[in-house]
Scaffold this motif. Structure first.
Motif, short mmCIF file in Angstrom:
data_model
loop_
_atom_site.label_atom_id
_atom_site.label_comp_id
_atom_site.label_asym_id
_atom_site.label_seq_id
_atom_site.Cartn_x
_atom_site.Cartn_y
_atom_site.Cartn_z
N GLY A 180 0.80 -1.22 0.00
CA GLY A 180 0.00 0.00 0.00
C GLY A 180 0.83 1.26 0.00
N VAL A 181 2.06 1.17 0.47
CA VAL A 181 2.94 2.34 0.54
C VAL A 181 3.67 2.56 -0.78
CG1 VAL A 181 4.98 3.32 1.68
CG2 VAL A 181 3.25 2.11 3.03
N LEU A 182 4.20 1.51 -1.36
CA LEU A 182 5.10 1.65 -2.50
C LEU A 182 4.49 2.40 -3.68
CD1 LEU A 182 7.88 1.05 -3.62
CD2 LEU A 182 7.09 -1.23 -4.26
N PRO A 183 3.22 2.15 -4.06
CA PRO A 183 2.68 2.90 -5.20
C PRO A 183 2.49 4.39 -4.93
CG PRO A 183 1.39 0.91 -4.76
CD PRO A 183 2.28 1.13 -3.59
N ALA A 184 2.52 4.80 -3.64
CA ALA A 184 2.20 6.18 -3.30
C ALA A 184 3.43 7.05 -3.10
CB ALA A 184 1.35 6.20 -2.02
N VAL A 185 4.65 6.47 -3.15
CA VAL A 185 5.86 7.23 -2.86
C VAL A 185 6.84 7.14 -4.03
CG1 VAL A 185 5.55 6.83 -0.39
CG2 VAL A 185 7.01 5.28 -1.70
N ARG A 186 7.88 7.97 -3.95
CA ARG A 186 8.90 7.93 -5.00
C ARG A 186 9.56 6.56 -5.07
NH1 ARG A 186 12.11 11.75 -7.61
NH2 ARG A 186 11.54 13.43 -6.19
N ASP A 187 10.00 6.08 -3.88
CA ASP A 187 10.63 4.77 -3.82
C ASP A 187 10.84 4.41 -2.36
OD1 ASP A 187 11.67 2.39 -4.71
OD2 ASP A 187 13.27 3.28 -5.91
N ILE A 188 11.24 3.15 -2.13
CA ILE A 188 11.49 2.61 -0.80
C ILE A 188 12.96 2.24 -0.69
CG2 ILE A 188 11.09 0.59 0.68
CD1 ILE A 188 8.81 2.46 0.89
N ARG A 189 13.52 2.47 0.48
CA ARG A 189 14.86 2.01 0.80
C ARG A 189 14.81 1.14 2.06
NH1 ARG A 189 15.33 3.18 -3.54
NH2 ARG A 189 16.78 4.60 -4.60
N ARG A 190 15.58 0.04 2.04
CA ARG A 190 15.68 -0.83 3.21
C ARG A 190 17.17 -1.05 3.47
NH1 ARG A 190 16.17 -3.74 7.43
NH2 ARG A 190 15.42 -5.90 7.60
N GLY A 191 17.73 -0.26 4.40
CA GLY A 191 19.17 -0.29 4.63
C GLY A 191 19.63 -1.30 5.65
N GLY A 192 18.76 -1.66 6.60
CA GLY A 192 19.12 -2.67 7.57
C GLY A 192 19.56 -2.15 8.92
N SER A 193 19.47 -0.84 9.15
CA SER A 193 19.82 -0.26 10.45
C SER A 193 18.89 0.91 10.72
CB SER A 193 21.28 0.22 10.48
OG SER A 193 21.51 1.05 11.60
N CYS A 194 18.13 0.80 11.79
CA CYS A 194 17.19 1.85 12.15
C CYS A 194 17.90 3.17 12.39
CB CYS A 194 16.41 1.42 13.40
SG CYS A 194 15.42 2.73 14.14
N CYS A 195 18.97 3.17 13.19
CA CYS A 195 19.58 4.45 13.53
C CYS A 195 20.32 5.05 12.33
CB CYS A 195 20.48 4.34 14.75
SG CYS A 195 22.01 3.45 14.55
N VAL A 196 20.81 4.23 11.41
CA VAL A 196 21.38 4.79 10.17
C VAL A 196 20.28 5.46 9.36
CG1 VAL A 196 22.46 4.20 7.97
CG2 VAL A 196 23.33 3.18 10.09
N ASP A 197 19.12 4.83 9.27
CA ASP A 197 18.00 5.44 8.55
C ASP A 197 17.58 6.76 9.19
OD1 ASP A 197 17.84 3.42 6.66
OD2 ASP A 197 16.22 2.35 7.68
N LEU A 198 17.50 6.80 10.51
CA LEU A 198 17.09 8.03 11.17
C LEU A 198 18.11 9.15 10.95
CD1 LEU A 198 15.68 6.58 14.52
CD2 LEU A 198 14.37 7.66 12.68
N CYS A 199 19.39 8.82 11.01
CA CYS A 199 20.41 9.84 10.76
C CYS A 199 20.39 10.30 9.31
CB CYS A 199 21.78 9.31 11.14
SG CYS A 199 22.03 9.14 12.93
N VAL A 214 10.83 -1.75 16.26
CA VAL A 214 12.09 -1.21 16.76
C VAL A 214 12.00 -1.02 18.27
CG1 VAL A 214 12.68 -0.11 14.59
CG2 VAL A 214 11.43 1.19 16.31
N GLN A 215 13.15 -1.13 18.93
CA GLN A 215 13.22 -1.05 20.38
C GLN A 215 13.85 0.26 20.83
OE1 GLN A 215 11.76 -3.50 22.17
NE2 GLN A 215 11.25 -4.53 20.23
N ALA A 216 13.82 0.49 22.14
CA ALA A 216 14.33 1.75 22.69
C ALA A 216 15.77 2.02 22.29
CB ALA A 216 14.21 1.74 24.22
N TRP A 217 16.60 0.96 22.26
CA TRP A 217 18.02 1.16 21.92
C TRP A 217 18.21 1.46 20.44
CZ3 TRP A 217 16.32 -3.17 24.72
CH2 TRP A 217 15.93 -4.26 23.94
N ASP A 218 17.26 1.03 19.59
CA ASP A 218 17.36 1.32 18.16
C ASP A 218 17.16 2.80 17.88
OD1 ASP A 218 17.64 -1.44 17.29
OD2 ASP A 218 15.52 -1.68 17.75
N ILE A 219 16.24 3.42 18.62
CA ILE A 219 15.84 4.80 18.31
C ILE A 219 16.33 5.82 19.34
CG2 ILE A 219 13.81 4.04 17.02
CD1 ILE A 219 12.10 4.80 19.44
N GLY A 220 17.00 5.36 20.40
CA GLY A 220 17.34 6.28 21.49
C GLY A 220 18.09 7.51 21.03
N ALA A 221 19.18 7.32 20.31
CA ALA A 221 19.98 8.46 19.83
C ALA A 221 19.42 9.01 18.52
CB ALA A 221 21.43 8.04 19.65
#
Length: 269
Positions: A180-199, A214-221
């Motif tokens: 449901g998301v993919l047709p509505a956006v430019r594209d999707i990326r799946r990098g494999g690290s939550c905090c890398v994606d957030l940065c 995701v857990q507290a340690w994934d998103i804390g910083a």
């Protein structure tokens, strides 16, 4: 120097040291998997454990009364009112396969709220830092720059990152949401690290991010870095970000992402 700045200085120095150790001491054939957690694909290596032990050792040497919440070591008490939330290797599978998108994530909370965060990406040569009210910075060999999220990007032009859980049933449900998301956006990326994606979002390299599990340690910083770069990090319908769902984007884009995801029932498994 304020307490958040002092905590950030310690977090950043520790993350740099641990990042160097993880690069320098990575076995030539790759680290050994010493444990699986939620599924056979959810792995812990001996380097995860060594990295978390070094983080705790360095921080305790400076602040012996602080508490810790770590991905590998669980929660350890302390009476100072400061708790460190640490992920020694966010993106362990990437580290296992010698892919560059993994990071050391260290956040400091005061009375339950994140006030400082450092994310070290040794293979990229990038250090991300933020403290509450002080903005977010990216430091590389060429210098430092202030981070700012993109804003009001139409979904059809938005590059959106996501991730998938380790349980097969959850992955199947996440795949259905993705259709449901993919047709509505430019594209999707799946990098494999939550905090890398957030940065990457904070740096304007992505326009939005969402993930269930995701857990507290994934998103804390990473969450603090996004917020200090002008972005929002929340769950569905104003709930706090966390295992149920974490969404992040700049103003305007966040609301559009939320309204796209809500009817897709992203909390299902």
């Amino acid at each position: 120097m304020s307490l958040p700045e002092e905590l950030l200085e310690l977090a950043a120095a520790t993350a740099r040291e641990v990042g160097r150790m993880l690069v320098d001491k990575r076995p030539a054939g790759g680290p050994d998997v010493v444990q699986t957690k939620s599924s056979p694909t959810d792995v812990v290596t001996q380097m995860d454990r060594a990295a978390e032990a070094l983080i705790i050792e360095r921080i305790r040497a400076a602040r012996p009364d602080d508490a810790f919440l770590g991905e590998e070591g669980g929660e350890r008490g302390g009476g100072s009112g400061v708790r460190w939330v640490v992920d020694p290797i966010d993106g362990t599978v990437n580290y296992l396969y010698d892919l560059p998108d993994w990071a050391v994530s260290i956040a400091a909370e005061v009375d339950g709220a994140a006030v400082a965060g450092a994310v070290e990406m040794p293979r990229r040569g990038e250090s991300y830092t933020a403290f509450r009210g002080g903005g977010a910075l990216l430091r590389t060999a060429s210098g430092a720059r202030e981070l700012r999220v993109t804003e009001r990007v139409p979904l059809g032009q938005a590059l959106v990152a996501t991730g998938f859980g380790y349980d097969a049933a959850r992955r199947a449900a996440q795949a259905r949401v993705l259709t449901g998301v993919l047709p509505a956006v430019r594209d999707i990326r799946r990098g494999g690290s939550c905090c890398v994606d957030l940065c990457s979002l904070a740096a304007g390299r992505l326009d939005a991010y969402y993930e269930r599990g995701v857990q507290a340690w994934d998103i804390g910083a990473g969450a603090l870095i996004v917020q200090e770069a002008g972005g929002r990090v929340e769950g569905l319908h104003g709930a706090p970000a966390g295992p149920e769902l974490t969404m992040a984007a700049g103003p305007g884009t966040f609301e559009a992402l939320h309204d796209l995801l809500a009817p897709l029932d992203p909390l299902r498994d």
